[in-house]
Design an enzyme around this catalytic site. Structure first.
Site, PDB file in Angstrom:
ATOM      1  N   CYS A   1       0.879   7.934 -17.641  1.00 30.23           N
ATOM      2  CA  CYS A   1       0.231   7.059 -18.786  1.00 30.23           C
ATOM      3  C   CYS A   1      -0.070   7.927 -19.682  1.00 30.23           C
ATOM      4  O   CYS A   1      -0.788   8.904 -19.770  1.00 30.23           O
ATOM      5  CB  CYS A   1      -0.931   6.000 -18.297  1.00 30.23           C
ATOM      6  SG  CYS A   1      -0.451   4.977 -17.134  1.00 30.23           S
TER       7      CYS A   1
ATOM      8  N   SER B   1     -10.502   2.158 -23.361  1.00 27.58           N
ATOM      9  CA  SER B   1     -10.313   3.562 -23.598  1.00 27.58           C
ATOM     10  C   SER B   1     -11.283   4.107 -24.567  1.00 27.58           C
ATOM     11  O   SER B   1     -11.084   3.950 -25.765  1.00 27.58           O
ATOM     12  CB  SER B   1      -8.932   3.862 -23.973  1.00 27.58           C
ATOM     13  OG  SER B   1      -7.865   3.523 -22.992  1.00 27.58           O
ATOM     14  N   LEU B   2     -12.362   4.547 -24.030  1.00 26.93           N
ATOM     15  CA  LEU B   2     -13.572   5.124 -24.755  1.00 26.93           C
ATOM     16  C   LEU B   2     -13.237   6.615 -25.475  1.00 26.93           C
ATOM     17  O   LEU B   2     -13.030   6.689 -26.421  1.00 26.93           O
ATOM     18  CB  LEU B   2     -14.676   5.147 -24.176  1.00 26.93           C
ATOM     19  CG  LEU B   2     -16.093   4.428 -24.851  1.00 26.93           C
ATOM     20  CD1 LEU B   2     -15.609   3.312 -25.561  1.00 26.93           C
ATOM     21  CD2 LEU B   2     -17.110   4.386 -23.642  1.00 26.93           C
ATOM     22  N   HIS B   3     -13.154   7.357 -24.653  1.00 23.48           N
ATOM     23  CA  HIS B   3     -12.688   8.871 -24.763  1.00 23.48           C
ATOM     24  C   HIS B   3     -13.678   9.680 -25.593  1.00 23.48           C
ATOM     25  O   HIS B   3     -13.400  10.821 -25.964  1.00 23.48           O
ATOM     26  CB  HIS B   3     -11.293   9.162 -25.448  1.00 23.48           C
ATOM     27  CG  HIS B   3     -10.169   8.240 -24.548  1.00 23.48           C
ATOM     28  ND1 HIS B   3     -10.259   8.326 -23.548  1.00 23.48           N
ATOM     29  CD2 HIS B   3      -9.290   7.527 -25.134  1.00 23.48           C
ATOM     30  CE1 HIS B   3      -9.108   7.685 -23.045  1.00 23.48           C
ATOM     31  NE2 HIS B   3      -8.571   7.239 -24.060  1.00 23.48           N
TER      32      HIS B   3
ATOM     33  N   ASN C   1      -3.348  14.911 -18.978  1.00 25.11           N
ATOM     34  CA  ASN C   1      -2.169  15.261 -18.569  1.00 25.11           C
ATOM     35  C   ASN C   1      -1.436  16.096 -19.620  1.00 25.11           C
ATOM     36  O   ASN C   1      -1.259  15.294 -20.731  1.00 25.11           O
ATOM     37  CB  ASN C   1      -1.378  14.018 -17.900  1.00 25.11           C
ATOM     38  CG  ASN C   1      -1.868  13.693 -16.931  1.00 25.11           C
ATOM     39  OD1 ASN C   1      -1.963  14.172 -15.766  1.00 25.11           O
ATOM     40  ND2 ASN C   1      -1.879  12.178 -16.696  1.00 25.11           N
TER      41      ASN C   1
ATOM     42  N   CYS D   1      -2.887   7.898 -30.818  1.00 29.69           N
ATOM     43  CA  CYS D   1      -4.209   8.573 -30.033  1.00 29.69           C
ATOM     44  C   CYS D   1      -3.639  10.185 -30.010  1.00 29.69           C
ATOM     45  O   CYS D   1      -2.459  10.361 -29.575  1.00 29.69           O
ATOM     46  CB  CYS D   1      -4.580   8.201 -28.733  1.00 29.69           C
ATOM     47  SG  CYS D   1      -5.224   6.357 -28.953  1.00 29.69           S
TER      48      CYS D   1
ATOM     49  N   SER E   1      -5.324  -2.612 -20.081  1.00 31.88           N
ATOM     50  CA  SER E   1      -6.131  -1.269 -20.778  1.00 31.88           C
ATOM     51  C   SER E   1      -5.859  -1.460 -22.252  1.00 31.88           C
ATOM     52  O   SER E   1      -4.671  -1.475 -22.881  1.00 31.88           O
ATOM     53  CB  SER E   1      -5.377  -0.378 -20.131  1.00 31.88           C
ATOM     54  OG  SER E   1      -6.186   1.115 -20.706  1.00 31.88           O
TER      55      SER E   1
ATOM     56  N   CYS F   1       1.985  -0.028 -12.428  1.00 28.33           N
ATOM     57  CA  CYS F   1       1.553   0.271 -13.886  1.00 28.33           C
ATOM     58  C   CYS F   1       2.742  -0.162 -14.792  1.00 28.33           C
ATOM     59  O   CYS F   1       3.916   0.482 -14.531  1.00 28.33           O
ATOM     60  CB  CYS F   1       1.315   1.893 -13.862  1.00 28.33           C
ATOM     61  SG  CYS F   1       1.059   2.344 -15.520  1.00 28.33           S
TER      62      CYS F   1
ATOM     63  N   GLY G   1       2.307   2.170 -24.710  1.00 28.69           N
ATOM     64  CA  GLY G   1       2.121   0.872 -25.573  1.00 28.69           C
ATOM     65  C   GLY G   1       0.817   0.345 -25.400  1.00 28.69           C
ATOM     66  O   GLY G   1      -0.105   0.690 -24.385  1.00 28.69           O
ATOM     67  N   GLU G   2       0.512  -0.174 -26.531  1.00 34.10           N
ATOM     68  CA  GLU G   2      -0.968  -0.936 -26.529  1.00 34.10           C
ATOM     69  C   GLU G   2      -0.686  -2.230 -26.224  1.00 34.10           C
ATOM     70  O   GLU G   2      -0.484  -3.013 -27.167  1.00 34.10           O
ATOM     71  CB  GLU G   2      -1.631  -0.749 -28.051  1.00 34.10           C
ATOM     72  CG  GLU G   2      -2.712  -1.499 -28.341  1.00 34.10           C
ATOM     73  CD  GLU G   2      -3.882  -1.578 -27.302  1.00 34.10           C
ATOM     74  OE1 GLU G   2      -4.421  -0.648 -26.890  1.00 34.10           O
ATOM     75  OE2 GLU G   2      -4.283  -2.581 -26.873  1.00 34.10           O
TER      76      GLU G   2
ATOM     77  N   CYS H   1      -2.105  11.570 -26.735  1.00 37.85           N
ATOM     78  CA  CYS H   1      -1.013  10.705 -25.963  1.00 37.85           C
ATOM     79  C   CYS H   1       0.341  11.075 -26.559  1.00 37.85           C
ATOM     80  O   CYS H   1       0.620  10.664 -27.548  1.00 37.85           O
ATOM     81  CB  CYS H   1      -1.633   9.342 -26.411  1.00 37.85           C
ATOM     82  SG  CYS H   1      -0.241   8.077 -25.393  1.00 37.85           S
TER      83      CYS H   1
ATOM     84  N   GLU I   1       8.985   3.186 -18.924  1.00 40.47           N
ATOM     85  CA  GLU I   1       8.659   3.565 -17.372  1.00 40.47           C
ATOM     86  C   GLU I   1       7.689   2.586 -16.853  1.00 40.47           C
ATOM     87  O   GLU I   1       6.813   2.094 -17.305  1.00 40.47           O
ATOM     88  CB  GLU I   1       8.152   4.759 -17.580  1.00 40.47           C
ATOM     89  CG  GLU I   1       9.495   5.923 -17.783  1.00 40.47           C
ATOM     90  CD  GLU I   1       8.766   7.346 -17.634  1.00 40.47           C
ATOM     91  OE1 GLU I   1      10.011   8.299 -17.298  1.00 40.47           O
ATOM     92  OE2 GLU I   1       7.567   7.812 -17.395  1.00 40.47           O
TER      93      GLU I   1
ATOM     94  N   CYS J   1       4.148   3.581 -29.162  1.00 37.64           N
ATOM     95  CA  CYS J   1       2.929   3.068 -29.710  1.00 37.64           C
ATOM     96  C   CYS J   1       2.555   3.455 -31.192  1.00 37.64           C
ATOM     97  O   CYS J   1       2.773   4.771 -31.613  1.00 37.64           O
ATOM     98  CB  CYS J   1       1.786   3.556 -28.668  1.00 37.64           C
ATOM     99  SG  CYS J   1       0.096   2.593 -29.195  1.00 37.64           S
TER     100      CYS J   1
END
Ligand code: SAH
Ligand code: SF4
Length: 365
Positions: free
Chosen positions: A342, A222-224, A299, A115, A200, A104, A168-169, A118, A91, A111
């Site tokens: 995302c 991406s810390l989180h 999300n 995570c 990212s 985007c 994806g990464e 995700c 997408e 991936c």
């Protein structure tokens, strides 16, 4: 099989031209026709000799991934589902705002980094996208959007910013991503400034260092989580590249970055990483790094096992960061009704899961 010219940046096209016995300046002409003019038909490339046009038609194609669906939400957010073969879809999402238009882009089908929160990670890894599939997303969107774009206040073209925040990464598909970045920045192609192109990453440290040397665009990390114990759970790659080392890589990156800050993304998960104490811990963690914080309300997707933090929890968390002097934004959710996000993007064409889109434009600055 024909060669797809979308796979080449300026250097690649020069190599291709040499191979078919053409002079180097032809590569620049081709680059402009393909990416600036969005032209896929060699016959329309009027300043190329007829013989060359015939040679190109026989040897090459200009072929982006095929569009499977195209939806526009009432707020203008537009999402394309593109086929990359074998039943796989990726997408691409366009988020128009008054002063900028952000695209985007996806970098992989699925991936490998798994995570916990995700949906792309849940699907596992399928394969890296080729350059043609990565830049083809921009090529396609730019072509379609330019056809209907009327210069709006604040910007002269539809796409002003790119974020590599789709599926994806990006840093585990390094070469193809960097070649695509080269094209985004090339004045004969899309001519975007480094500040307006953001990669990212979940924190692939050696690749962050290579990106800094090869093509230092804006960086979002991406810390989180504010500590290793929690980040090990949420972002498993943390076990290999823990926070202290990650922050060191961010400091090194800043020496070459086009912006004087790193954006830290932090997905807000109810009861997991959204307490005031964790906000304070986060302040301590990033204290010495010029950065901006971008809080992303989670999300949801089926069986995720997580819930989105309440609006109250998000604003309490933000207040702690802001009071400590950290520039903090909370991402708006946009385009819910067309289902794209995302972390929630489709891995399979057949996956009809309802998704919600959240705006990624803030990060794009
Ligand atoms: N792999 C890269 C880029 C793609 S994901 C990365 O992880 O940074 C882009 C952003 O969306 C990341 O910050 C990611 O953590 C976040 N994200 C993933 N799943 C999400 C979800 N369900 N809700 C909100 N954000 C999510
Ligand atoms: Fe991969 Fe990023 Fe999703 Fe993690 S958040 S699984 S790195 S796409």
């Amino acid at each position: 099989m024909s060669i797809n010219l979308l796979d080449f940046d300026a250097k690649g096209l020069a190599g291709f031209c040499a191979k078919i016995g053409e002079k180097p300046f032809r590569a620049r002409q081709l680059l402009r026709w393909i990416h600036r003019a969005g032209e896929a038909d060699f016959d329309a490339m009027s300043d190329l000799a007829k013989g060359l046009r015939e040679k190109l038609s026989a040897a090459a194609v200009i072929e982006p991934p095929k569009v499977i669906s195209d939806h526009t939400a009432p707020d203008g957010t537009r999402k394309w589902l593109l086929s990359v073969g074998a039943g796989n879809g990726i997408e691409t999402v366009y988020i128009p705002e008054t002063s900028r238009g952000t695209l985007c882009i996806s970098s992989q089908v699925g991936c490998a980094l798994a995570c916990a929160f995700c949906s792309t990670g849940r699907q596992g890894f399928n394969r890296n996208l080729t350059v043609a599939e990565i830049i083809g997303q921009l090529w396609w969107a730019n072509k379609v959007l330019t056809e209907t774009f009327t210069s709006e206040a604040g910007r002269e073209r539809p796409i002003t910013n790119i974020v590599m925040m789709g599926m994806g990464e990006p840093l585990t598909n390094f070469e193809n991503v960097v070649t695509s970045l080269d094209l985004m920045l090339d004045d004969n192609a899309y001519g975007l400034s480094r500040r307006r192109v953001t990669v990212s990453t979940s924190g692939i440290i050696p690749a962050m260092d290579r990106l800094r040397e090869r093509c230092p665009v804006a960086l979002a990390v991406s810390l989180h989580a504010p500590n290793d114990a929690l980040r090990d759970q949420l972002v498993p790659i943390n076990r290999k590249y823990p926070l202290r080392e990650l922050l060191g890589a961010c400091e090194r990156y800043l020496q070459s970055a086009p912006r004087d800050f790193i954006t830290f993304e932090y997905v807000m998960l109810d009861g997991v990483n959204d307490s005031v104490a964790q906000a304070r811990e986060l302040v301590q963690l990033v204290r010495n790094i010029p950065c901006k914080l971008n809080l992303i309300p989670f999300n949801p997707f089926p069986d995720s096992g997580f819930k989105r933090s309440s609006a109250n929890a998000v604003s309490r968390f933000r207040d702690v960061l802001m009071e400590a002097g950290l520039v903090t934004t909370v991402r708006k959710t946009r385009g819910d009704d067309i289902a794209a996000a995302c972390g929630q993007l489709a891995g399979k064409v057949l996956d009809k899961t309802r998704r919600a889109h959240r705006s990624i434009a803030e990060t794009a600055g």
